[in-house]
Write a protein that holds these residues in place. Structure first.
Motif, PDB file in Angstrom:
ATOM      1  N   GLY A 126       0.814  -1.206   0.000  1.00  0.00           N
ATOM      2  CA  GLY A 126       0.000   0.000   0.000  1.00  0.00           C
ATOM      3  C   GLY A 126       0.843   1.249   0.000  1.00  0.00           C
ATOM      4  O   GLY A 126       2.075   1.200  -0.081  1.00  0.00           O
ATOM      5  N   MET A 127       0.169   2.389   0.098  1.00  0.00           N
ATOM      6  CA  MET A 127       0.825   3.685   0.179  1.00  0.00           C
ATOM      7  C   MET A 127       0.257   4.452   1.364  1.00  0.00           C
ATOM      8  O   MET A 127      -0.932   4.345   1.658  1.00  0.00           O
ATOM      9  CB  MET A 127       0.610   4.493  -1.102  1.00  0.00           C
ATOM     10  N   SER A 128       1.120   5.202   2.019  1.00  0.00           N
ATOM     11  CA  SER A 128       0.670   6.016   3.151  1.00  0.00           C
ATOM     12  C   SER A 128       1.324   7.394   3.074  1.00  0.00           C
ATOM     13  O   SER A 128       2.443   7.540   2.573  1.00  0.00           O
ATOM     14  CB  SER A 128       1.008   5.342   4.479  1.00  0.00           C
ATOM     15  N   ARG A 129       0.604   8.375   3.568  1.00  0.00           N
ATOM     16  CA  ARG A 129       1.043   9.766   3.509  1.00  0.00           C
ATOM     17  C   ARG A 129       1.838  10.130   4.754  1.00  0.00           C
ATOM     18  O   ARG A 129       1.450   9.795   5.867  1.00  0.00           O
ATOM     19  CB  ARG A 129      -0.180  10.681   3.365  1.00  0.00           C
ATOM     20  N   SER A 130       2.939  10.839   4.555  1.00  0.00           N
ATOM     21  CA  SER A 130       3.769  11.294   5.665  1.00  0.00           C
ATOM     22  C   SER A 130       3.412  12.728   6.028  1.00  0.00           C
ATOM     23  O   SER A 130       2.667  13.401   5.317  1.00  0.00           O
ATOM     24  CB  SER A 130       5.255  11.197   5.289  1.00  0.00           C
ATOM     25  N   GLU A 131       3.977  13.202   7.120  1.00  0.00           N
ATOM     26  CA  GLU A 131       3.659  14.539   7.597  1.00  0.00           C
ATOM     27  C   GLU A 131       4.098  15.631   6.629  1.00  0.00           C
ATOM     28  O   GLU A 131       3.496  16.695   6.572  1.00  0.00           O
ATOM     29  CB  GLU A 131       4.302  14.771   8.965  1.00  0.00           C
ATOM     30  N   ASN A 132       5.167  15.385   5.884  1.00  0.00           N
ATOM     31  CA  ASN A 132       5.671  16.402   4.950  1.00  0.00           C
ATOM     32  C   ASN A 132       4.973  16.337   3.585  1.00  0.00           C
ATOM     33  O   ASN A 132       5.493  16.826   2.590  1.00  0.00           O
ATOM     34  CB  ASN A 132       7.182  16.260   4.769  1.00  0.00           C
ATOM     35  N   ASP A 133       3.795  15.693   3.560  1.00  0.00           N
ATOM     36  CA  ASP A 133       2.957  15.616   2.359  1.00  0.00           C
ATOM     37  C   ASP A 133       3.563  14.728   1.275  1.00  0.00           C
ATOM     38  O   ASP A 133       3.186  14.811   0.108  1.00  0.00           O
ATOM     39  CB  ASP A 133       2.698  17.016   1.783  1.00  0.00           C
TER      40      ASP A 133
END
Length: 438
Positions: A126-133
């Motif tokens: 899968g893919m996940s979003r980090s805090e730095n977009d």
């Protein structure tokens, strides 16, 4: 579903070969179908940047407004999860299941994928979003161990996911060819599943005196049944190429059989107005001895049930059909018989049906067939939806059927208060008889 329209959380809902959703108006039944249609509409969108296609224009299926309008209780996050069994080839052993989940967030003017994930064959990706977009890819093997990138050095930045479920090419480029193939295989399996999903809405087109058909084979009958005659003509065209012994049980023959069986029509003929032309007339005969008339000159219910029966026998095996209120404009006896059509295509064509309905007659026929032993309770999943006004969310309850088709947990006011109506009618009659001295 989590935070989708009136649903705070549906938890797991089992979708059987025959799934039927009952409940009062505005209880959340249609929203369950809409979550599936939302994914189908997104898959079929040509805009790869659109996270979820909530609006139908110009060629979509449903119009849900904006994403913020469908998030429950003015929240900012929506989550959808589906699990399905892809078609098996001859070399497959056992049942292969794929689980997919996606979480989408709307903050300010931005709509983005928080994360999405596939699970199947012991692998998770899968893919996940980090805090730095930025985004990262998570890929594990059958033992649950993370699969490392094939290339050394600083990884290239990964852009936004494609829609709410697919990997950009930059994600696949980080892994070896075999591991990168896993990413595309999962996304392709999801697209194929929703492409195998067909929908027919509750408001179907009125009959026409003339239909046009130029030899095309439509994907289905259209969301309002406007392509039903074109689909039936395509079935007839295919029937010509079949061997004589096969024609009696062809899909087109089954359509004609059921119209006769449910006592709506004795004859259904679609003929060109002139030889070699593209304009066709639909002529029907109610009884063997009655006159042949145009479809427009018989009861409205015939034209309303025609797209339903045609769709059931037109689609390929392995298709999932979503139907909203198939009983509209139909006599109770026809509603009951329609349940037999549904059970026939499930058992003999491998089609799955998910139906939203208010019809007690559909349910009663399914119960009867289960009691008779001709249809299994394991092949059905029946649900009652209700809206909890105090908690401000929809709830769902699976109806428990025994081997004799009896519902063991009959909900309060399932189909209204029929017993209460009968008692009040009797009390009113006794009161009037007493007033009249009877």
């Amino acid at each position: 579903m989590q935070n989708f329209k009136s649903w705070k959380n549906t938890n797991d809902i089992r979708l059987a070969p025959l799934t039927m959703l009952f409940g009062a108006n505005s209880s959340g039944k249609s929203s369950l179908l809409q979550s599936i249609l939302l994914m189908k509409q997104t898959v079929e969108s040509t805009d790869r940047r659109l996270v979820l296609r909530t609006q139908a224009e110009p060629d979509g299926i449903i119009d849900l407004g904006t994403l913020r309008e469908i998030i429950h209780n003015n929240g900012d996050t929506i989550r959808l999860e589906f699990e399905w069994q892809p078609p098996q080839d001859e070399n497959d052993t056992g049942q292969r299941l794929i689980n997919f989940s996606t979480q989408v967030k709307a903050t300010g003017d931005a709509i983005f994928v928080e994360n999405f994930n596939y699970l199947g064959d012991g692998r998770s990706v899968g893919m996940s979003r980090s805090e730095n977009d930025s985004y990262k890819v998570n890929l594990t093997d059958r033992d649950g161990n993370p699969i490392k990138r094939a290339r050394r050095g600083q990884p290239r930045a990964i852009p936004y996911p494609i829609k709410a479920y697919d990997f950009p090419s930059e994600a696949s480029a980080q892994f070896g060819q075999r591991d990168a193939q896993i990413l595309s295989d999962f996304a392709l399996a999801l697209e194929q599943q929703f492409e195998r999903t067909r929908y027919l809405g509750p408001l179907r087109e009125p009959p026409q005196r003339v239909y046009n058909w130029g030899g095309e084979r439509p994907q289905d009958v259209g969301r309002r049944g406007e392509l039903a005659i074109a689909a039936y003509l395509a079935m007839l065209d295919h029937e010509k190429d079949m061997k004589q012994r096969e024609r009696g049980n062809s899909p087109a023959a089954r359509v004609r059989y059921w119209f006769n069986e449910i006592h709506l029509l004795n004859q259904l003929e679609v003929t060109p107005i002139r030889k070699g032309g593209v304009q066709y007339e639909v002529k029907v005969r109610r009884e063997n001895s009655s006159a042949e008339v145009l479809l427009t000159d018989v009861g409205f219910g015939v034209s309303q049930v025609l797209p339903i029966i045609v769709l059931c026998y037109y689609v390929e095996p392995g298709t999932t059909i979503l139907l909203e209120q198939p009983e509209l404009h139909l006599h109770p006896a026809v509603q009951s018989a329609l349940a037999d059509v549904f059970m026939d295509v499930i058992q003999n064509r491998g089609v799955q049906l998910i139906i939203e309905s208010h019809s007690e007659h559909l349910l009663r026929r399914v119960q009867r067939r289960i009691a008779e032993g001709s249809f299994s309770s394991e092949q059905s999943a029946l649900y009652f939806c209700a809206y909890d006004a105090q908690q401000s969310y929809s709830t769902i309850q699976e109806l428990e059927l025994n081997l004799f088709g009896e519902i063991m947990n009959w909900p309060v006011d399932f189909f209204g208060d029929a017993l209460g109506e009968a008692l009040e009618t009797r009390k009113a009659a006794l009161h009037r008889m007493k007033a009249n001295g009877s």
